[in-house]
Scaffold this active site. Structure first.
Site, mmCIF file in Angstrom:
data_model
loop_
_atom_site.group_PDB
_atom_site.id
_atom_site.type_symbol
_atom_site.label_atom_id
_atom_site.label_comp_id
_atom_site.label_asym_id
_atom_site.label_seq_id
_atom_site.Cartn_x
_atom_site.Cartn_y
_atom_site.Cartn_z
ATOM 1 N N HIS A 132 0.818 -1.221 0.000
ATOM 2 C CA HIS A 132 0.000 0.000 0.000
ATOM 3 C C HIS A 132 0.853 1.273 0.000
ATOM 4 C CE1 HIS A 132 0.466 0.292 4.354
ATOM 5 N NE2 HIS A 132 -0.381 -0.670 4.624
ATOM 6 N N HIS A 156 -7.150 -8.554 13.648
ATOM 7 C CA HIS A 156 -6.971 -7.301 12.894
ATOM 8 C C HIS A 156 -7.583 -7.496 11.519
ATOM 9 C CE1 HIS A 156 -5.229 -3.769 11.207
ATOM 10 N NE2 HIS A 156 -4.078 -4.267 10.809
ATOM 11 N N GLU A 160 -7.193 -5.594 8.671
ATOM 12 C CA GLU A 160 -6.581 -5.044 7.455
ATOM 13 C C GLU A 160 -6.479 -6.148 6.404
ATOM 14 O OE1 GLU A 160 -3.062 -2.655 8.026
ATOM 15 O OE2 GLU A 160 -3.182 -1.897 5.966
ATOM 16 N N ASP A 196 -4.424 -7.476 4.449
ATOM 17 C CA ASP A 196 -3.371 -8.490 4.376
ATOM 18 C C ASP A 196 -3.599 -9.628 5.366
ATOM 19 O OD1 ASP A 196 -2.880 -6.339 6.153
ATOM 20 O OD2 ASP A 196 -0.799 -6.941 6.416
ATOM 21 N N HIS A 213 -2.700 -1.006 14.897
ATOM 22 C CA HIS A 213 -2.682 0.372 14.412
ATOM 23 C C HIS A 213 -3.986 0.750 13.732
ATOM 24 C CE1 HIS A 213 -1.671 -0.605 10.007
ATOM 25 N NE2 HIS A 213 -1.864 -1.743 10.597
ATOM 26 N N ASP A 253 -0.027 -7.119 14.059
ATOM 27 C CA ASP A 253 1.074 -6.373 13.433
ATOM 28 C C ASP A 253 2.189 -6.013 14.429
ATOM 29 O OD1 ASP A 253 0.187 -6.299 10.800
ATOM 30 O OD2 ASP A 253 -0.954 -4.459 11.078
ATOM 31 N N TYR A 260 9.924 -1.248 10.159
ATOM 32 C CA TYR A 260 8.488 -1.485 10.342
ATOM 33 C C TYR A 260 7.900 -0.472 11.323
ATOM 34 C CZ TYR A 260 4.213 -4.245 10.769
ATOM 35 O OH TYR A 260 2.909 -4.659 10.750
ATOM 36 N N HIS A 292 3.528 -10.759 10.872
ATOM 37 C CA HIS A 292 4.520 -10.597 9.798
ATOM 38 C C HIS A 292 5.905 -10.954 10.335
ATOM 39 C CE1 HIS A 292 1.800 -8.366 7.139
ATOM 40 N NE2 HIS A 292 1.516 -7.532 8.109
HETATM 41 FE FE1 FEO Z 1 -2.222 -3.660 9.616
HETATM 42 FE FE2 FEO Z 1 -0.336 -6.265 8.511
HETATM 43 O O1 FEO Z 1 -1.836 -5.123 8.569
#
Ligand code: FEO
Length: 404
Positions: free
Chosen positions: A24, A78, A80, A82, A145, A164, A196, A229
């Site tokens: 993104h 979360h 998001e 991904d 976040h 995250d 990150y 991640h």
């Molecule tokens: Fe906030 Fe890895 O997505």
């Protein structure tokens, strides 16, 4: 590749994305992973999903361990994209499973999927779910976040599924910090953590401190931190927590960063004596040219340095577009406890340096006034001014750094 066991009957079932370079808009030169986890307990539980493109991989991993139709619980830490875009595919295999999610997470998920097909259990901080030999404890971490964000702690296994938080965009064959050095050096891992944090979590320093405090109040001292991640922390989970606390508290190196762009090299010429002045004042200095440096590296280096000088030519009476783009990125990340100044060449009207300072003021940065402008190409006398400008900036930076 097979699933990887974190602790008895708790598996990583995620995917490695070796090729993603644009996340993104955030450059990811080292790729990333999408981590999710399967707990083979009396009530089989999946913690998080993955990006849609990797649904086949996680389903293959899950299927190698259990019959997916037997999954009873799906935890969504979360929402998001991904981490949830594969959930449609997963829920098709276990339609009777219950999704455990925060209220804000559910509202967000409603916008992406037809959620009327699924069962939900809304959770808040302190709620628990017993799944057999293991008990899951949910901890809301709003705005870490996204508003929906939460973490899940497996009490008996002492694993914190931290979404995250504590993650890194880093594709590698290692899953754990203790087998990482065999693949890539620990310096790369540390750099990935800072990268990150700087690019994603910089605005949320106080919230991070609050979250760490909440974990402590709940008596959570994880033996393993399993983010969504990158590398899983089992050798030194406290080390990454300490690193986050230091970054969230505004830690920076006594270093001056020069970020610049240039039209006909005049601003670039200025950067050389400025950097020499900084170094002669005894302050570490790094110089990055915007057009030759990925933005994620610019942001990371900005975050690591206590002070930054922005070099910008004036173009059409305003700052150079690449400098404006860079400052827009940094402004959105709401940096604190950093000093900034600006310099640059102009032809007739000027204006770029002033515009930089206007932006610094809006951002609440400590400023080194009033900046330095040079007409056309710097003369020998101008270069001496640049050198002194560098020395003066470094001297003020040393004094400013003592406040932290
Ligand atoms: Fe906030 Fe890895 O997505």
């Amino acid at each position: 590749m097979k699933p990887v066991e974190l602790k008895k009957d708790i598996f990583w079932v995620g995917a490695i994305d070796w090729s993603v370079r644009d996340f993104h808009g955030y450059e990811t030169p080292r790729g990333t992973t999408y981590n999710n986890y399967l707990i083979k307990d009396r009530e089989i539980t999946l913690v998080d999903a993955v990006k849609y493109d990797f649904a086949d991989i996680t389903i293959k991993h899950i299927t190698s361990l259990v019959n997916p139709s037997q999954i009873k619980h799906v935890v969504v830490n979360h929402i998001e994209n991904d981490h949830v875009t594969a959930i449609d595919r997963i829920m098709a295999l276990c339609p009777d499973a219950t999704i455990h999610i925060t209220e804000r997470g559910k509202k967000g998920l409603d916008r992406f999927f037809d959620t009327s097909r699924w069962k939900f259990h809304l959770v808040k901080t302190g709620d628990t779910l017993n799944i057999g030999d293991n008990t899951l404890l949910f901890i809301e971490t709003p705005m870490l976040h996204w508003p929906d964000s939460m973490m899940t702690y497996c009490k008996e296994a002492e694993i914190l599924f931290s979404q995250d938080g504590f993650g890194q965009h880093l594709a590698s064959s290692a899953r754990f910090d203790d087998d990482f050095s065999a693949c890539v050096s620990s310096v790369v891992l540390e750099d990935a953590v800072v990268d990150y944090y700087a690019n994603i979590l910089m605005p949320f320093g106080q919230l991070i401190l609050d979250a760490v405090s909440s974990l402590q109040k709940l008596g959570i001292q994880p033996k393993v931190i399993a983010p969504d991640h990158g590398i899983i922390w089992r050798k030194s989970p406290q080390q990454v927590v300490d690193s986050y606390v230091a970054m969230a508290s505004g830690k920076a190196d006594l270093r001056a960063l020069i970020i610049y762009d240039t039209m006909w090299k005049s601003t670039e010429i200025m950067s050389v004596p400025i950097s020499e002045g900084i170094m002669d004042e005894g302050v570490d200095c790094r110089v990055l040219k915007l057009r030759d440096t990925p933005m994620n590296v610019i942001i990371k280096e900005f975050w690591k340095a206590r002070g930054t000088l922005f070099g910008t030519p004036t173009l059409n009476n305003i700052m150079y577009p690449t400098v404006a783009e860079c400052l827009t990125h940094i402004r959105g990340l709401r940096p604190r406890n950093r000093m900034a100044g600006a310099f640059g060449s102009y032809g007739w009207g000027g204006g770029a340096v002033k515009e930089c300072y206007d932006t610094f003021t809006k951002m609440g940065l400590e400023t080194f006034d009033p900046g330095l402008q040079i007409v056309y190409k710097p003369s020998t006398e101008d270069e001496e001014k640049c050198y002194q400008f560098g020395r003066d900036f470094a001297a003020k930076l040393k004094e400013y750094h003592t406040r932290f």
